[in-house]
Design a protein around this motif. Sequence first.
Motif, short mmCIF file in Angstrom:
data_model
loop_
_atom_site.label_atom_id
_atom_site.label_comp_id
_atom_site.label_asym_id
_atom_site.label_seq_id
_atom_site.Cartn_x
_atom_site.Cartn_y
_atom_site.Cartn_z
N ASN A 69 0.80 -1.22 0.00
CA ASN A 69 0.00 0.00 0.00
C ASN A 69 0.84 1.27 0.00
OD1 ASN A 69 -2.52 -1.28 -0.05
ND2 ASN A 69 -2.50 -1.58 2.17
N GLN A 70 2.15 1.13 -0.17
CA GLN A 70 3.00 2.32 -0.27
C GLN A 70 2.56 3.17 -1.46
OE1 GLN A 70 7.42 2.02 0.51
NE2 GLN A 70 6.95 -0.10 0.11
N ILE A 71 2.75 4.47 -1.32
CA ILE A 71 2.41 5.39 -2.40
C ILE A 71 3.59 5.49 -3.38
CG2 ILE A 71 1.88 7.78 -2.97
CD1 ILE A 71 -0.41 6.28 -1.70
N VAL A 72 3.27 5.39 -4.66
CA VAL A 72 4.24 5.56 -5.73
C VAL A 72 3.82 6.79 -6.54
CG1 VAL A 72 5.35 4.55 -7.76
CG2 VAL A 72 4.64 3.09 -5.85
N ILE A 73 4.73 7.75 -6.68
CA ILE A 73 4.45 8.97 -7.43
C ILE A 73 5.29 8.94 -8.71
CG2 ILE A 73 4.68 11.49 -7.44
CD1 ILE A 73 4.11 11.49 -4.50
N GLY A 74 4.69 9.38 -9.81
CA GLY A 74 5.42 9.34 -11.08
C GLY A 74 5.04 10.45 -12.03
N THR A 128 -4.42 10.04 -25.06
CA THR A 128 -5.21 10.20 -23.84
C THR A 128 -6.09 8.99 -23.57
OG1 THR A 128 -5.25 12.60 -24.16
CG2 THR A 128 -6.87 11.67 -22.65
N SER A 129 -6.75 8.48 -24.60
CA SER A 129 -7.62 7.31 -24.41
C SER A 129 -6.81 6.07 -24.04
CB SER A 129 -8.45 7.06 -25.67
OG SER A 129 -7.61 6.79 -26.78
N THR A 130 -5.64 5.90 -24.65
CA THR A 130 -4.81 4.73 -24.35
C THR A 130 -4.28 4.79 -22.92
OG1 THR A 130 -4.13 4.59 -26.66
CG2 THR A 130 -2.80 3.39 -25.05
N LEU A 131 -3.77 5.95 -22.53
CA LEU A 131 -3.27 6.09 -21.16
C LEU A 131 -4.41 6.01 -20.15
CD1 LEU A 131 -0.60 8.93 -21.51
CD2 LEU A 131 -0.20 6.51 -21.13
N GLY A 132 -5.60 6.56 -20.51
CA GLY A 132 -6.73 6.48 -19.61
C GLY A 132 -7.18 5.06 -19.37
N GLN A 133 -7.24 4.27 -20.43
CA GLN A 133 -7.62 2.86 -20.29
C GLN A 133 -6.60 2.09 -19.46
OE1 GLN A 133 -10.41 1.27 -21.20
NE2 GLN A 133 -9.55 -0.54 -20.21
N THR A 163 -7.42 0.27 -15.86
CA THR A 163 -7.16 -1.17 -15.72
C THR A 163 -6.33 -1.47 -14.48
OG1 THR A 163 -7.26 -1.46 -18.12
CG2 THR A 163 -6.16 -3.20 -16.85
N HIS A 164 -5.37 -0.60 -14.19
CA HIS A 164 -4.44 -0.85 -13.08
C HIS A 164 -4.73 0.01 -11.85
CE1 HIS A 164 -1.86 -3.37 -15.59
NE2 HIS A 164 -1.97 -2.46 -16.55
N ALA A 165 -5.89 0.67 -11.82
CA ALA A 165 -6.28 1.50 -10.66
C ALA A 165 -5.22 2.55 -10.36
CB ALA A 165 -6.54 0.62 -9.44
N ILE A 166 -4.85 3.31 -11.39
CA ILE A 166 -3.83 4.36 -11.28
C ILE A 166 -4.52 5.72 -11.41
CG2 ILE A 166 -1.77 5.36 -12.34
CD1 ILE A 166 -1.09 2.57 -13.39
N PHE A 167 -4.14 6.65 -10.53
CA PHE A 167 -4.60 8.02 -10.69
C PHE A 167 -3.74 8.69 -11.77
CE2 PHE A 167 -3.86 12.51 -9.72
CZ PHE A 167 -5.15 13.01 -9.84
N SER A 213 0.29 19.47 -22.37
CA SER A 213 0.10 18.70 -23.59
C SER A 213 1.01 17.48 -23.66
CB SER A 213 0.36 19.59 -24.81
OG SER A 213 1.69 20.11 -24.77
N GLU A 214 2.16 17.51 -22.95
CA GLU A 214 3.11 16.40 -23.05
C GLU A 214 3.48 15.80 -21.70
OE1 GLU A 214 6.45 18.15 -24.96
OE2 GLU A 214 6.91 19.51 -23.30
N ARG A 215 2.77 16.17 -20.65
CA ARG A 215 3.18 15.76 -19.31
C ARG A 215 1.97 15.30 -18.50
NH1 ARG A 215 7.85 17.22 -16.52
NH2 ARG A 215 7.74 17.02 -14.26
N TYR A 216 2.14 14.16 -17.80
CA TYR A 216 1.10 13.60 -16.94
C TYR A 216 1.69 13.31 -15.56
CZ TYR A 216 -1.44 12.59 -21.31
OH TYR A 216 -2.07 12.69 -22.53
N THR A 217 0.84 13.39 -14.54
CA THR A 217 1.21 12.96 -13.19
C THR A 217 0.44 11.69 -12.86
OG1 THR A 217 1.71 15.19 -12.40
CG2 THR A 217 1.14 13.54 -10.74
N VAL A 218 1.13 10.71 -12.27
CA VAL A 218 0.48 9.45 -11.89
C VAL A 218 0.74 9.17 -10.42
CG1 VAL A 218 0.57 8.42 -14.19
CG2 VAL A 218 2.48 8.09 -12.63
N VAL A 219 -0.26 8.56 -9.76
CA VAL A 219 -0.14 8.10 -8.39
C VAL A 219 -0.71 6.69 -8.33
CG1 VAL A 219 -0.72 8.49 -5.97
CG2 VAL A 219 -0.36 10.45 -7.49
#
Length: 659
Positions: free
Chosen positions: A175-180, A207-212, A216-220, A226-232
């Motif tokens: 359950n550790q938090i991973v930030i990316g 956007t649709s590919t990354l959103g899916q 699927t993997h329960a990622i925020f 336009s070229e940068r995303y944040t994931v948790v």
Amino acid sequence: MLSYMQRRYVRFLLYAIVILFVVMAIVSQVNNWWLVFPFFILAGATLVVLIIAEFKLNKQIQQTTNMLASRVQKAEQRAVSEMPLGLLIYNEESQVEWMNAYMRKYFDYEEVIGLTLNNEESDLWRIIQNATTDNTQTIQWNNQYFEVTVNKNERFLYLQDANELEGLVQENEENQIVIGVIFLDNYDEWTQGMDDRRRGALNNIVTSTLGQWARTHAIFLKRMSSERYTVVMRYSTLVELEQNKFAILDVIREKTSKKNIPLTLSIGLAYNDSDLTLLAELSQSSLDLALGRGGDQVVIKQPEAKVRFYGGKTNPMEKRTRVRARVISQALQELISQSDNVVVVGHRFPDMDVIGSCLGIRKIAEMNGKDAYVVVDTEMLNDDVQRLMSEIDKNTDVTRNIISPQKVKNHITKKTLLVVVDTHNPAMVEANELLDMIDQCVIIDHHRRSEHFIEHPNPVLVYIEPYASSTAELITELFEYQPTGTSISAIEATAMLAGIVVDTKNFTLRTGSRTFDAASYLRSLGADTVLVQQFLKENLDTFVKRNRLVETMSFYHDGMAITMGPDDVPYNNVLAAQAADRMLGMEGVEASFVLFRREDDRVGISARSLGEINVQIIMEMLDGGGHLSNAATQIADVSCEEAEVRLKEAIDAYWKGEE
């Protein structure tokens, strides 16, 4: 046990005797001595009663003590036999002398007394041998987790079930938090000049590919630009993504390639720290490392642990711009102008690219009115570099600024600027003690960035472009934006051209349009291509030794060729690299590896590929590095045969990761 009333009864008898004796003493003082006798008789009777009571009490105490001892002994025996704690005693011959019932259930043998642990239960014996006396440690044995305490002096151990505790630990870890951070490597390059319709279609695909993928993997997932995303995500999700080798990299590349816009992703991730601010900084650092290595890969960091890499299967696409070269050139000019002088170093055992790049920086410093000292250890030069240095010696204006590592220390001031070329690994820097003597430095390199990076002194300017053929190419582009008035000599231009020629294998590998532009510019300044070929000539002995290496090559896995020189014959780096290049030209060879004994007694491995096989990843497994198609490493305190075994293990691990 004695009751409270019994203890009070004895206490009252004692009080009575004391009172009687006090009364007797008073009576005897008033001459009524005959009255002493009744009191004496009464005191004697009381004393007898007290003795009898004490005897009974002592007997009762003994009975109570015996009963308690018996009950404690039975409790101890039952605890040893039935409590959930394994006990095992062994002798000097590592044979089992005794174990309790709880411990016995983990053995498959009917008769365990006399069992030799180091023969029959090697896993348990290895745990005993590796344990620290009287220190509890958690181990895994028989597919379960236990807390083990071993007393080697008395030769016994305690074994306690720790599955529940380990389960809680694993749950906490999962359950550790991973930030990316996700970055579209070449988004700006591809969308520049696109109309709104095509740009919208591309954004929709990504956007649709990354959103899916995120759902699927329960990622925020949050798009920041336009070229940068944040994931948790949670650590358990990261483990799952690592198991499938971050297939999202291939999915994005394949989907966008079908639209003739081959976008690639770089992902930086960080975990294993409760400070979210630190994790955010680490994730950005991971992304910087991924981009510095050419993009199209994932870099995972955690505090004080080895960095993990995934992807990086494709050759980096040329995407640096003239604007960036101009900005870097102007920043370098400003730093040089603010310094007293400049010290230029490359990597140990310098090659043509190092010498050419150092001379290029020296010339840029001269253009800005500053002295620059090129640090070269003339005792560590290969034959081709020695021929180049002999030609440079004919030009006194250049030679006077080439200095040994010992003498350069006399020219260092508080405002000296250190420029490191063709490497960013502090362990590989020539005279790396200079890193501790100079307060700021500039790094210019074309190798993919590794986890080992110069952090001290403070890098005030970093110019790492893995898309370039050589460092000499990068520095050649900087000349265009420097002050005019000082021309580049023919020998300096020739040295820089030689660096490009050597690193591109005569313009056959890692060569882009900018490479030819740089070569053309140097040629216009008087670079002598014939002289370059003179530098690269080899003698007959070198030719024969290289061919012997090629002659003994054998295949390991599909398309991978390995050869090894004699363990007692030293080879130089250039000869081994030439042998690897020659092997690559053989039919059926996709990647080549040359193992050889170096002059410093380490075993070197020179690796080359045509691009389908990432030799950089294989060399990084052996603490080396380089490019996707050109990498190397050095291993100390091993024979060539032992190094070959380790190389094959790394190749096996690489293929396993590709599956």
